[in-house]
Each structure stands twice: as C-alpha cells, then as structure tokens.
Enzyme design. Structure first.
Site, PDB file in Angstrom:
ATOM      1  N   PHE A 130     -12.137  62.992  18.987  1.00 39.37           N
ATOM      2  CA  PHE A 130     -12.284  64.055  19.983  1.00 39.37           C
ATOM      3  C   PHE A 130     -10.953  64.284  20.707  1.00 39.37           C
ATOM      4  O   PHE A 130      -9.929  63.672  20.401  1.00 39.37           O
ATOM      5  CB  PHE A 130     -13.395  63.689  20.974  1.00 39.37           C
ATOM      6  CG  PHE A 130     -14.783  64.106  20.524  1.00 39.37           C
ATOM      7  CD1 PHE A 130     -15.062  64.429  19.204  1.00 39.37           C
ATOM      8  CD2 PHE A 130     -15.828  64.178  21.443  1.00 39.37           C
ATOM      9  CE1 PHE A 130     -16.344  64.816  18.798  1.00 39.37           C
ATOM     10  CE2 PHE A 130     -17.115  64.572  21.063  1.00 39.37           C
ATOM     11  CZ  PHE A 130     -17.376  64.882  19.739  1.00 39.37           C
TER      12      PHE A 130
ATOM     13  N   GLU B 128     -14.757  68.506  31.349  1.00 41.83           N
ATOM     14  CA  GLU B 128     -14.051  68.132  30.121  1.00 41.83           C
ATOM     15  C   GLU B 128     -12.555  68.394  30.277  1.00 41.83           C
ATOM     16  O   GLU B 128     -12.119  69.131  31.165  1.00 41.83           O
ATOM     17  CB  GLU B 128     -14.575  68.967  28.932  1.00 41.83           C
ATOM     18  CG  GLU B 128     -16.071  68.850  28.709  1.00 41.83           C
ATOM     19  CD  GLU B 128     -16.589  69.603  27.488  1.00 41.83           C
ATOM     20  OE1 GLU B 128     -17.384  69.011  26.744  1.00 41.83           O
ATOM     21  OE2 GLU B 128     -16.218  70.767  27.285  1.00 41.83           O
TER      22      GLU B 128
ATOM     23  N   ASN C 275     -11.292  73.831  17.688  1.00 39.93           N
ATOM     24  CA  ASN C 275     -11.496  74.046  19.119  1.00 39.93           C
ATOM     25  C   ASN C 275     -10.295  73.507  19.892  1.00 39.93           C
ATOM     26  O   ASN C 275      -9.158  73.905  19.573  1.00 39.93           O
ATOM     27  CB  ASN C 275     -12.880  73.603  19.622  1.00 39.93           C
ATOM     28  CG  ASN C 275     -13.300  72.184  19.363  1.00 39.93           C
ATOM     29  OD1 ASN C 275     -13.477  71.789  18.223  1.00 39.93           O
ATOM     30  ND2 ASN C 275     -13.503  71.398  20.400  1.00 39.93           N
ATOM     31  N   ASP C 276     -10.482  72.677  20.871  1.00 41.83           N
ATOM     32  CA  ASP C 276      -9.432  72.363  21.844  1.00 41.83           C
ATOM     33  C   ASP C 276      -8.035  72.062  21.273  1.00 41.83           C
ATOM     34  O   ASP C 276      -7.916  71.351  20.281  1.00 41.83           O
ATOM     35  CB  ASP C 276      -9.804  71.104  22.633  1.00 41.83           C
ATOM     36  CG  ASP C 276     -11.234  71.065  23.073  1.00 41.83           C
ATOM     37  OD1 ASP C 276     -11.960  72.036  22.876  1.00 41.83           O
ATOM     38  OD2 ASP C 276     -11.631  70.029  23.620  1.00 41.83           O
TER      39      ASP C 276
HETATM   40  C1  FRU Z   1     -14.288  70.548  24.761  1.00 45.37           C
HETATM   41  C2  FRU Z   1     -14.878  69.389  23.987  1.00 45.37           C
HETATM   42  C3  FRU Z   1     -14.280  68.090  24.446  1.00 45.37           C
HETATM   43  C4  FRU Z   1     -14.455  67.207  23.253  1.00 45.37           C
HETATM   44  C5  FRU Z   1     -14.243  68.165  22.126  1.00 45.37           C
HETATM   45  C6  FRU Z   1     -15.060  67.864  20.906  1.00 45.37           C
HETATM   46  O1  FRU Z   1     -14.370  71.763  24.120  1.00 45.37           O
HETATM   47  O2  FRU Z   1     -16.279  69.384  24.139  1.00 45.37           O
HETATM   48  O3  FRU Z   1     -14.850  67.573  25.622  1.00 45.37           O
HETATM   49  O4  FRU Z   1     -13.541  66.152  23.226  1.00 45.37           O
HETATM   50  O5  FRU Z   1     -14.574  69.439  22.607  1.00 45.37           O
HETATM   51  O6  FRU Z   1     -14.683  68.661  19.835  1.00 45.37           O
END
Ligand code: FRU
Length: 586
Positions: free
Chosen positions: A192, A306, A135-136
């Site tokens: 995270f 976020e 993800n991010d």
């Molecule tokens: C955003 C998020 C962040 C977090 C991460 C966890 O997509 O929810 O807030 O740090 O992904 O994987």
C-alpha cells in the site's frame, strides 16, 4: 510472436482431479514450460476475480494474484513477466474456475506485447500508468537529477487490486519514463501507499544515500515495512526485519510519510490511524517510537483518514507547518478529497492554528491522496505536490480501456492569504510552462449576456491551456464553458450571489458509467475585483487554478468530441475578459 497455445491445450489435460463445486468449477492447473518473456492473460473488466498463482520448484510461497479472467468477452490483455523462470516448468493454478472460459483457454506465452497505448482518453502531459490500474502517488523522491514517482499499481487489471508500487522517473516533472514495478506483494501482504527518503547519513545501515521506501504491508492486518535501493531506485531489497511497525490492533493503520527533522535529529513518520494522524520518531528508520496523535475533534471526519504529509512552508518569513490529510469519503463534494491544517510542529506534536476547518487543498472531485516530493535540494527549496486525479466514488469505472486514471500536474505548494484567511495554494510548477508550444492571444471581450470564441486552436487535440482575467461588473452569475459540436459542455460558474465557484460536468460527454459521477463540485469563492484563471486541459481532465492557485478545482470528464469552443457568459451586468490566451501543448 511465439505463441504456445498448443502447449497449453496439451497441458490443460493435466488438470488436477479435485471435485466439482456447485458452479461446476474446480481448480485449473496448467503445467507449462516458461519459453517466452511474458505470460499473457485475457481480461474482462466486469468478470469476477479469480485467484491466480504460479508455482515452480524452489518458490516458498506463491503470491496470489486476483485477475478478472474473461468469461464472455476479452476486453483487454495483461502481461506477467516470467523471465525469472526461463526454461523452467511451472504450474499456473486458477482457483475455482471453468477451464473452458476464454480467459483460461486463451492464456498464452509471448516475447512481445502490444496494445493501443494512445487510446481516446490517454493524457498527453499528465502521468498515467502504461498498463493497468493506478491510484495514489507513492515514494516521491528526488535523487541525482531524477524525480521518482512510484504509485499504487495493479499490473494485472484496470480495477483496484494486487497493489504493487509502479515506478517512473522524470527530469522535468512532466515527461515520464516507465520503469518496471519496484515492489510486489509478499507474505506480509500487498504494497500500500508510503514514501521514500534518501538516507544521506546512512542511519539505517543500508549504505550512504540509500533510497529507503517506507510503505504499508497490507495483509491480514496493516503494518509498516521498509525496503532499500542502492541503485537509484532500479531495484529494491525488502528489509528482513519487516514489519518495522506492527499493527497495534486497529484496521486502518497505513500510508507512512517520512522526513528527516533536523531540529529534533530524527526521522518523523506521519501515519494515518483510523480518523487521526499518529506521529512516530526514529533514529534509523527501523525502530520507531510513538510520539503523539492529532485529529480528534478537528477537521472533517466524514470518512477514514489516509495519506498524511507534514511539511514546513514559509509564510511572512516564518516557518509554519502544514499537515495534509486525505479523507474518503467525506470530501466537500462527495467521496475523496484532501484537507489540510496549518500550525506548528515541535518535533513531537502537531498543533493546528485556529482556521475555519475543514479546508481543502483542491475543491474539485478529482485530486486525492497527493503528497510532496522528498529530498528536493535546498537550493530549490520548493514543496512539490502531485495527487491522484480520480475519486473512489467512481475510479474503478471510468471509461478507459488499457489503463485507469492519471496524476495531476506537479504543483508547488505555498501558504497565502486569500483575503479571508490563510490557505495552502497549489499551482503548476514553473516547469510546466515549457510544455507550451504555441500561443494564440484573443481580443479582449466585454461580455454582456454571452460571447463565443469558436475556434480555440486550429488543430486541437484536446490538450491545451487557457489563461484569462475575468473582471465582473455587477455580474451575479457569470462564467465560461468549453463546448463541442455535439452539445457537450464543461461549465465553470462564478456565483457572486452565493459566493461559490462551481464546475458542472453533467453534460460533458460520457457520464453514466457510474451514478455518482455526473454531480458537480462547489468551492467557496472570495469576492475580488478580478479573477486570474488558468485552465489546463488534457483529453479527459481539466485543472482550474484561480489567482495563482489560491483556489484549485480539478475534474475529469470524458467528451465524445474535442471541445474547441469557449463560451463566456453573464446573467447580469458585464464581465471584462482580458489577456485571453490559448496555448497548444507540446
Ligand atoms: C488511498 C488508499 C490508501 C491505501 C491505498 C491502497 O487512496 O486507500 O490509504 O494505502 O489507497 O491502494
């Protein structure tokens, strides 16, 4: 390939004698000797998660990994690097499991690991993780000619779990070299999202020009931690004083984005705190003071805030500060999206100027959690952004196999006026032009009703760019679509009657893997004489930019055949389509 299934079969008999629970399962303990580079696990995408740990002498606290060990069918394999315990005896513990499931019976060691990298929806010029879930984007920082991209990574499956920071580098922002994961979960929790800076003045004492990662430790609670690298991000050491910001008693407390603020001579951290952004200041990246909080009563509050980013951008020769805030759910078209505020930052607090908030960086459903690179040389001066090309509404279920999801192309952020108000534009960095291999210019068209260009490229591998200028004349609803011979279509519709542009993907191929996927996406469209369109297509994604990024809409889609036909249409009047150019991509 050396394979020690036999050793496993022998050691399976060493399972501990814990009592059976109601499901006829118990902890499985496999005693093994690390003989190869990897331990390979068979995974089934929809099997329940099992807790897997590896214990060996000298380890204080074994990390618990969650794996969907196959119960019926093996969908794909994942690897765990066991080089660090070469020659040692270790115990693999799977909690609450049946030792006869394929996901346990077939665990094996090997020095090699191969899988189908070039699966159908693997993007060609977008970053995607080699294996596993992503993800991010995290810790984006430039150093000595390399753009570093870290990212939220699950190396042990293609659904969200076991957050590590994956790592890749690039010299051109479009071709990437995979490096080993940079940060793995520890006793404070999994890793995270967060950022990275270059500590030019050695404020933290980790060394001049150390790369310092600032991330959220997500365990029982969320707190902020740091780690540093003195070898260009190849290895990181976690700071022994972690966490540097303990949790103040709130559940959502994460995603630190840090930059050096010259005017106030300190590091500034933007941190997502429930539905606000809290700013902290520090002289040394280790001790932080709370400065202010922004967000109450402004912008979208349809979900948790976020991944903030606070950046200066020049507009009309003055600096304006832009605060990016991702939000999930609560996006303009459902699920995840990134809103922004334009205003001022005085070293302590951010104030937003009056604009019609919420404003969205990208109105498509597939651009989330994006932030900008730090340490871009002053001679360059660009603010370069990259987002995660997915949406929490369906990210875990998109139909790929060995990996899940990709990033957007790198985009340059600017402040522009769209004719109604200021916007933050985002447009592919100039480096992406070098991806263009060949150029095919089509004849200008006057579209009345509809027009077809049936062979966009002679060899179309699902990776191309389309540019054109559309000039509507008394056209109410007009637009264009990509088509294939199976009747699948991806439609881009300009509606001058309602003042919206939209993308429709309900007939674009595979859509029913998640109920919320098929729905389209809308964005407000300012009436103009001409719209300059740039569309970047890469197997399973399309990024639409109007008027050099004044408006951006990003979508993923999963066609079952490559779309090599372009249809232009209008419901009334006519549309002049000019400068129609198709670029194949290197
Ligand atoms: C955003 C998020 C962040 C977090 C991460 C966890 O997509 O929810 O807030 O740090 O992904 O994987």
């Amino acid at each position: 390939m050396r394979n020690t299934i036999i050793a496993i079969m022998i050691t399976v008999s060493l399972v501990s004698c814990s009592t059976f629970d109601r499901n006829n399962t118990r902890d499985v303990n496999l005693q093994l000797v690390a003989e190869s580079a990897y331990l390979l696990f068979p995974i089934e995408d929809n099997a329940p998660e099992k807790q897997v740990t590896i214990q060996y002498s000298g380890i204080d606290e074994a990390t618990v990994n969650h794996m969907r060990l196959a119960e019926k069918n093996i969908d794909y394999w994942v690897k765990m690097d066991i080089n660090n315990i070469a020659g040692e005896t270790f115990t693999l513990v799977v909690k609450n499991a049946d030792k006869n499931i394929p996901g346990i019976k077939n665990i094996k060691q090997s020095d090699n690991f191969t899988f189908e990298y070039n699966e159908t929806y693997r993007p060609h010029f977008h970053f995607s993780p080699e294996l596993g879930w992503m993800n991010d984007p995290n810790g984006m920082v430039y150093l000595d000619g390399e753009y570093h991209l870290f990212y939220q990574h699950n190396p042990y499956g293609t659904k969200w779990q076991n957050m590590h920071w994956g790592h890749a580098v690039s010299t051109d922002l479009s071709s990437w070299t995979y490096l080993p994961d940079a940060l793995a979960p520890d006793s404070l929790g999994s890793i995270f999202s967060g950022s990275a800076v270059i500590d030019v003045n050695n404020t933290a004492g980790f060394g001049k020009n150390a790369m310092v990662a600032i991330y959220t430790s997500a365990g029982q609670v969320q707190s902020q931690s740091i780690a540093y690298s003195t070898d260009k991000g190849r290895t990181f050491t976690k700071y022994e004083g972690n966490p540097v910001i303990p949790n103040p008693g709130i559940p959502d407390f994460r995603d630190p984005k840090v930059f050096w603020h010259n005017e106030s001579n300190q590091w500034i951290m933007s941190l997502a705190t429930k539905q606000t952004i809290t700013f902290y200041g520090s002289a040394n990246l280790k001790e932080w003071t709370r400065l202010s909080e922004f967000g109450d009563g402004i912008g979208s509050h349809g979900g948790v805030w976020e991944c903030p980013d606070l950046i200066p951008l020049t507009f009309a020769e003055k600096i304006k500060w832009v605060l990016l805030v991702s939000i999930n759910p609560g996006g303009p078209n459902g699920g995840s999206a990134t809103q922004y505020f334009i205003g001022d930052f005085d070293g302590k607090a951010f104030t937003a100027e009056a604009l019609p908030y919420p404003l969205w960086l990208d109105y498509g459903r597939d651009n989330y959690a994006g932030v900008t690179w730090s340490n871009i040389p002053e001679t360059d001066g660009r603010k370069i952004f990259m987002g995660w090309m997915s949406n929490w509404d369906y990210a875990n279920n998109v139909p790929t196999k060995n990996f899940r999801s990709a990033m957007t192309v790198a985009r340059e952020l600017k402040i522009k006026h769209n004719g109604r108000h200021l916007v933050v534009s985002n447009y592919p960095v100039v480096e992406t032009n070098a991806l263009r291999a060949s150029e095919s210019v089509k004849n200008d068209l006057v579209v009345e009703n509809e027009a077809l260009i049936s062979n966009l490229l002679d060899t179309n591998k699902g990776t191309f760019e389309l540019e054109m200028t559309l000039q509507p004349h008394n056209a109410g609803v007009f637009g264009f679509m990509l088509l294939n011979s199976k009747g699948e279509e991806l439609e881009f519709r300009f509606d001058m009657t309602t003042g919206f542009i939209s993308i429709h993907r309900q007939k674009s191929g595979l859509v029913d893997f998640e109920g919320r996927f098929a729905a389209g996406m809308n964005a407000p469209l300012v009436k103009k004489e001409a719209y300059k369109v740039r569309l970047m297509v890469d197997k399973a994604s399309a990024e639409l930019f109007i008027n050099e990024g004044e408006l951006a809409l990003t979508t993923v889609f999963f066609p079952t055949e490559i779309m090599n036909t372009l249809k232009l249409y209008t419901s009334s009047g006519h549309v002049n389509a000019g400068n129609i150019t198709i670029y194949s991509i290197n």
